[in-house]
Design an enzyme around this catalytic site. Sequence first.
Site, PDB file in Angstrom:
ATOM      1  N   ARG A  12       0.923  -1.238  -0.251  1.00 17.31           N
ATOM      2  CA  ARG A  12      -0.098  -0.080   0.028  1.00 17.31           C
ATOM      3  C   ARG A  12       0.863   1.181   0.000  1.00 17.31           C
ATOM      4  NH1 ARG A  12      -5.104   0.157   1.771  1.00 17.31           N
ATOM      5  NH2 ARG A  12      -4.882   1.727   3.177  1.00 17.31           N
ATOM      6  N   GLU A  35      -4.008   7.048  18.946  1.00 18.81           N
ATOM      7  CA  GLU A  35      -4.696   5.878  18.476  1.00 18.81           C
ATOM      8  C   GLU A  35      -4.020   4.452  18.670  1.00 18.81           C
ATOM      9  OE1 GLU A  35      -5.663   6.308  14.248  1.00 18.81           O
ATOM     10  OE2 GLU A  35      -5.633   4.249  13.865  1.00 18.81           O
ATOM     11  N   ASP A  37     -10.518   0.827   0.620  1.00 18.04           N
ATOM     12  CA  ASP A  37     -10.320   2.315   0.670  1.00 18.04           C
ATOM     13  C   ASP A  37     -11.758   2.712   0.254  1.00 18.04           C
ATOM     14  OD1 ASP A  37      -8.031   2.881   1.843  1.00 18.04           O
ATOM     15  OD2 ASP A  37      -7.162   2.655  -0.072  1.00 18.04           O
ATOM     16  N   ARG A  45      -8.809  -6.409  14.012  1.00 18.39           N
ATOM     17  CA  ARG A  45      -8.003  -5.507  14.735  1.00 18.39           C
ATOM     18  C   ARG A  45      -9.257  -4.497  15.112  1.00 18.39           C
ATOM     19  NH1 ARG A  45      -4.250  -7.192  17.765  1.00 18.39           N
ATOM     20  NH2 ARG A  45      -3.165  -5.186  17.698  1.00 18.39           N
ATOM     21  N   TYR A  76     -10.013  -5.048   3.279  1.00 20.50           N
ATOM     22  CA  TYR A  76      -9.350  -3.769   3.528  1.00 20.50           C
ATOM     23  C   TYR A  76      -9.482  -2.991   2.494  1.00 20.50           C
ATOM     24  CZ  TYR A  76      -4.915  -1.438   5.498  1.00 20.50           C
ATOM     25  OH  TYR A  76      -4.100  -0.591   6.167  1.00 20.50           O
ATOM     26  N   ARG A 108       9.915   6.019  -2.447  1.00 20.98           N
ATOM     27  CA  ARG A 108      10.644   6.953  -3.595  1.00 20.98           C
ATOM     28  C   ARG A 108      11.682   7.547  -3.408  1.00 20.98           C
ATOM     29  NH1 ARG A 108       5.529  10.102  -2.344  1.00 20.98           N
ATOM     30  NH2 ARG A 108       3.719   8.949  -3.326  1.00 20.98           N
ATOM     31  N   ARG A 141      -0.288   6.156  16.274  1.00 28.33           N
ATOM     32  CA  ARG A 141      -0.029   7.439  15.585  1.00 28.33           C
ATOM     33  C   ARG A 141      -1.128   8.453  16.435  1.00 28.33           C
ATOM     34  NH1 ARG A 141      -3.518   6.038  10.015  1.00 28.33           N
ATOM     35  NH2 ARG A 141      -5.251   5.175  10.997  1.00 28.33           N
TER      36      ARG A 141
HETATM   37  P1  FAD Z   1     -18.819   0.691   7.374  1.00 26.23           P
HETATM   38  O1  FAD Z   1     -18.184   2.165   7.169  1.00 26.23           O
HETATM   39  O2  FAD Z   1     -18.169   0.104   8.502  1.00 26.23           O
HETATM   40  O3  FAD Z   1     -20.024   0.977   7.445  1.00 26.23           O
HETATM   41  C1  FAD Z   1     -20.897  -0.412   7.787  1.00 26.23           C
HETATM   42  C2  FAD Z   1     -22.220   0.265   8.420  1.00 26.23           C
HETATM   43  O4  FAD Z   1     -22.827  -1.167   8.811  1.00 26.23           O
HETATM   44  C3  FAD Z   1     -21.784   0.667  10.034  1.00 26.23           C
HETATM   45  O5  FAD Z   1     -22.324   2.138  10.046  1.00 26.23           O
HETATM   46  C4  FAD Z   1     -22.579  -0.124  11.165  1.00 26.23           C
HETATM   47  O6  FAD Z   1     -22.742   0.607  11.908  1.00 26.23           O
HETATM   48  C5  FAD Z   1     -23.510  -1.023  10.044  1.00 26.23           C
HETATM   49  N1  FAD Z   1     -23.979  -2.243  10.723  1.00 26.23           N
HETATM   50  C6  FAD Z   1     -23.092  -3.331  10.642  1.00 26.23           C
HETATM   51  N2  FAD Z   1     -23.958  -4.104  11.244  1.00 26.23           N
HETATM   52  C7  FAD Z   1     -25.140  -3.698  11.456  1.00 26.23           C
HETATM   53  C8  FAD Z   1     -26.612  -4.425  11.856  1.00 26.23           C
HETATM   54  N3  FAD Z   1     -26.461  -5.710  12.267  1.00 26.23           N
HETATM   55  N4  FAD Z   1     -27.547  -3.607  12.093  1.00 26.23           N
HETATM   56  C9  FAD Z   1     -27.541  -2.551  11.401  1.00 26.23           C
HETATM   57  N5  FAD Z   1     -26.505  -1.767  11.182  1.00 26.23           N
HETATM   58  C10 FAD Z   1     -25.231  -2.384  11.023  1.00 26.23           C
HETATM   59  N6  FAD Z   1     -10.379   4.713   3.284  1.00 26.23           N
HETATM   60  C11 FAD Z   1      -9.865   5.704   2.439  1.00 26.23           C
HETATM   61  O7  FAD Z   1     -10.268   5.887   1.225  1.00 26.23           O
HETATM   62  N7  FAD Z   1      -9.039   6.897   2.916  1.00 26.23           N
HETATM   63  C12 FAD Z   1      -8.475   6.710   4.217  1.00 26.23           C
HETATM   64  O8  FAD Z   1      -7.561   7.495   4.816  1.00 26.23           O
HETATM   65  C13 FAD Z   1      -8.929   5.668   5.018  1.00 26.23           C
HETATM   66  N8  FAD Z   1      -8.536   5.476   6.293  1.00 26.23           N
HETATM   67  C14 FAD Z   1      -9.290   4.558   7.289  1.00 26.23           C
HETATM   68  C15 FAD Z   1      -8.879   4.646   8.757  1.00 26.23           C
HETATM   69  C16 FAD Z   1      -9.201   3.881   9.650  1.00 26.23           C
HETATM   70  C17 FAD Z   1      -8.537   3.674  10.826  1.00 26.23           C
HETATM   71  C18 FAD Z   1     -10.033   2.467   9.024  1.00 26.23           C
HETATM   72  C19 FAD Z   1     -10.638   1.580   9.820  1.00 26.23           C
HETATM   73  C20 FAD Z   1     -10.409   2.427   7.720  1.00 26.23           C
HETATM   74  C21 FAD Z   1      -9.928   3.706   6.668  1.00 26.23           C
HETATM   75  N9  FAD Z   1     -10.560   3.863   5.628  1.00 26.23           N
HETATM   76  C22 FAD Z   1      -9.911   4.683   4.642  1.00 26.23           C
HETATM   77  C23 FAD Z   1     -11.352   2.784   4.922  1.00 26.23           C
HETATM   78  C24 FAD Z   1     -12.920   3.310   5.059  1.00 26.23           C
HETATM   79  O9  FAD Z   1     -13.305   3.666   6.314  1.00 26.23           O
HETATM   80  C25 FAD Z   1     -14.028   2.312   4.309  1.00 26.23           C
HETATM   81  O10 FAD Z   1     -13.647   2.192   3.204  1.00 26.23           O
HETATM   82  C26 FAD Z   1     -15.487   2.494   4.389  1.00 26.23           C
HETATM   83  O11 FAD Z   1     -15.784   2.972   5.850  1.00 26.23           O
HETATM   84  C27 FAD Z   1     -16.273   1.535   4.021  1.00 26.23           C
HETATM   85  O12 FAD Z   1     -17.497   1.501   4.319  1.00 26.23           O
HETATM   86  P2  FAD Z   1     -18.588   0.490   4.219  1.00 26.23           P
HETATM   87  O13 FAD Z   1     -19.848   1.132   4.259  1.00 26.23           O
HETATM   88  O14 FAD Z   1     -18.429  -0.643   3.373  1.00 26.23           O
HETATM   89  O15 FAD Z   1     -18.544   0.061   5.726  1.00 26.23           O
HETATM   90  N1  UDP Z   2       3.384   0.875   8.199  1.00 26.96           N
HETATM   91  C1  UDP Z   2       4.189   1.058   9.162  1.00 26.96           C
HETATM   92  N2  UDP Z   2       4.849   2.060   9.638  1.00 26.96           N
HETATM   93  C2  UDP Z   2       4.374   3.387   9.293  1.00 26.96           C
HETATM   94  C3  UDP Z   2       3.191   3.032   8.408  1.00 26.96           C
HETATM   95  C4  UDP Z   2       2.755   2.118   8.069  1.00 26.96           C
HETATM   96  O1  UDP Z   2       4.854  -0.295   9.552  1.00 26.96           O
HETATM   97  O2  UDP Z   2       4.923   4.272   9.850  1.00 26.96           O
HETATM   98  C5  UDP Z   2       2.809  -0.404   7.776  1.00 26.96           C
HETATM   99  C6  UDP Z   2       1.565  -1.044   8.959  1.00 26.96           C
HETATM  100  O3  UDP Z   2       1.882  -2.489   8.795  1.00 26.96           O
HETATM  101  C7  UDP Z   2       0.235  -0.651   8.099  1.00 26.96           C
HETATM  102  C8  UDP Z   2       0.830  -0.596   6.554  1.00 26.96           C
HETATM  103  O4  UDP Z   2       2.078  -0.180   6.493  1.00 26.96           O
HETATM  104  O5  UDP Z   2      -0.842  -1.498   8.360  1.00 26.96           O
HETATM  105  C9  UDP Z   2      -0.273   0.144   5.486  1.00 26.96           C
HETATM  106  O6  UDP Z   2       0.169   1.502   5.887  1.00 26.96           O
HETATM  107  P1  UDP Z   2      -1.189   2.691   5.748  1.00 26.96           P
HETATM  108  O7  UDP Z   2      -0.796   3.873   6.075  1.00 26.96           O
HETATM  109  O8  UDP Z   2      -1.743   2.297   4.368  1.00 26.96           O
HETATM  110  O9  UDP Z   2      -2.201   1.939   6.587  1.00 26.96           O
HETATM  111  P2  UDP Z   2      -3.931   2.518   7.222  1.00 26.96           P
HETATM  112  O10 UDP Z   2      -3.692   2.891   8.461  1.00 26.96           O
HETATM  113  O11 UDP Z   2      -4.111   3.371   6.079  1.00 26.96           O
HETATM  114  O12 UDP Z   2      -4.566   1.256   7.157  1.00 26.96           O
END
Ligand code: FAD
Ligand code: UDP
Length: 382
Positions: free
Chosen positions: A172, A299, A349, A248, A347, A176, A278
């Site tokens: 991911r 976090e 985005d 997780r 996983y 560079r 972080r």
């Molecule tokens: P979700 O957003 O999880 O939505 C599912 C919904 O279903 C939830 O609101 C939940 O409450 C509901 N639900 C579940 N079970 C039930 C039930 N039984 N009854 C009623 N409701 C229910 N993507 C990026 O592009 N850029 C980023 O920088 C980025 N950062 C992230 C950082 C973190 C820490 C995490 C965890 C993810 C990140 N993502 C990022 C990914 C992004 O969060 C997901 O792509 C997105 O949330 C997926 O949407 P979804 O609708 O599939 O799932």
């Molecule tokens: N990672 C790491 N050190 C860092 C940043 C990322 O080891 O400082 C690793 C970590 O395993 C992470 C993965 O690279 O899950 C992908 O990073 P990304 O920033 O895409 O993770 P995100 O938090 O968006 O899932």
Amino acid sequence: MKKILIVGAGFSGAVIARSLAEVGHKVTVIDSRDHVAGNCHTYRDEKTDIMVHKYGPHIFHTDNETVWEYINRFGEMMPYVNRVKAVTGNRVYSLPINLHTINQFFSETLSPNDAKAFIEAQSDKSIDEPQTFEEQALRFVGKPLYEAFFKYYTIKQWGTEPSNLPASILKRLPLRFNYDDNYFNHKYQGMPRNGYTSIVENILNHHNIELKLETEYFEEMRSDFEYMVWSGPLDAYFNHRLGRLGYRTLDFVPFYGEGDIQGNAVINYCDEQVPYTRITEHKHFAPWEDHSKSICYKEYSRACDKNDIPYYPIRLMNDKKLLGQYIDMAQRCNGVTFVGRLGTYRYLDMDVTIKEALETADALLHSFENSKKPKAFYQTVI
Ligand code: FAD
Ligand code: UDP
């Protein structure tokens, strides 16, 4: 026209609901939480008025024109480039690893070509086709950078040795040999002026969509609808009958301060002895706003228990085996399609989530028109 139930008001559920509603289907969207947007939810913090990313930092980035146009249709995207800093060995570096990181870390003044040769000399060339996270790191960045930036952060983040994790997790991140410190390679990148929740609210704002928050799905609901889309956890749909897929979860510990606390939106902590992964300072996601106070989230990552929010699918060997079994069960179900991060246990985005949701909606409409059984998953998900 059909009556359709969508479980989950995240991007998956909202985008599918909108596509189905626009052609006249009657859609009910439920979510167990008291807000829409799932894990992308943003809210204004009462004490500071800063837009906070409640479930962790979310930066929108994509190469997909259709997805970029789609998100811009529902909210104003402000220019934003994610530039992450990383602390290791009591020093601050630039991430993803770029020429500045390499020169600072090794106290060198290497040119791009010299740096390439320098890193190549440290790489483990006995690894032909890296399978694991560790192999990928040792092959492409070499041991010193791996141990400083990736090894311990990854152990904290995933709760297991990098040798147990797939190479795809490290892939991911770019590596560079110039001074470009943009965290992403994508053509489009931005941050919604009014937050992600406002975008999802706008997507759901249609006369054929009924939204019910704080509503947990239960089986008896089904009889009121002709079709269902499930964006909750795949194993939860089957009441975890075969066991639980590994996730997780994250704990966010907020703290407040005056002015600028850390000078950047995201700083990673790569050392073993620092328990968090972080710190996010939310006001830096909106540089067009002015705030005298500040709020940060520390976090922490840990194993996901029964009552925790599932964040990252771990997808170790055992999970993949169980996933295969749940997919077989799902393929045999009638009247339901599984979507999204939780429904397909991947996983994903936001941009990929939106792309797949648009494609799933098209596929559903096509099946409805031709009286065919829709696919349980739009694509093979393992
Ligand atoms: P979700 O957003 O999880 O939505 C599912 C919904 O279903 C939830 O609101 C939940 O409450 C509901 N639900 C579940 N079970 C039930 C039930 N039984 N009854 C009623 N409701 C229910 N993507 C990026 O592009 N850029 C980023 O920088 C980025 N950062 C992230 C950082 C973190 C820490 C995490 C965890 C993810 C990140 N993502 C990022 C990914 C992004 O969060 C997901 O792509 C997105 O949330 C997926 O949407 P979804 O609708 O599939 O799932
Ligand atoms: N990672 C790491 N050190 C860092 C940043 C990322 O080891 O400082 C690793 C970590 O395993 C992470 C993965 O690279 O899950 C992908 O990073 P990304 O920033 O895409 O993770 P995100 O938090 O968006 O899932």
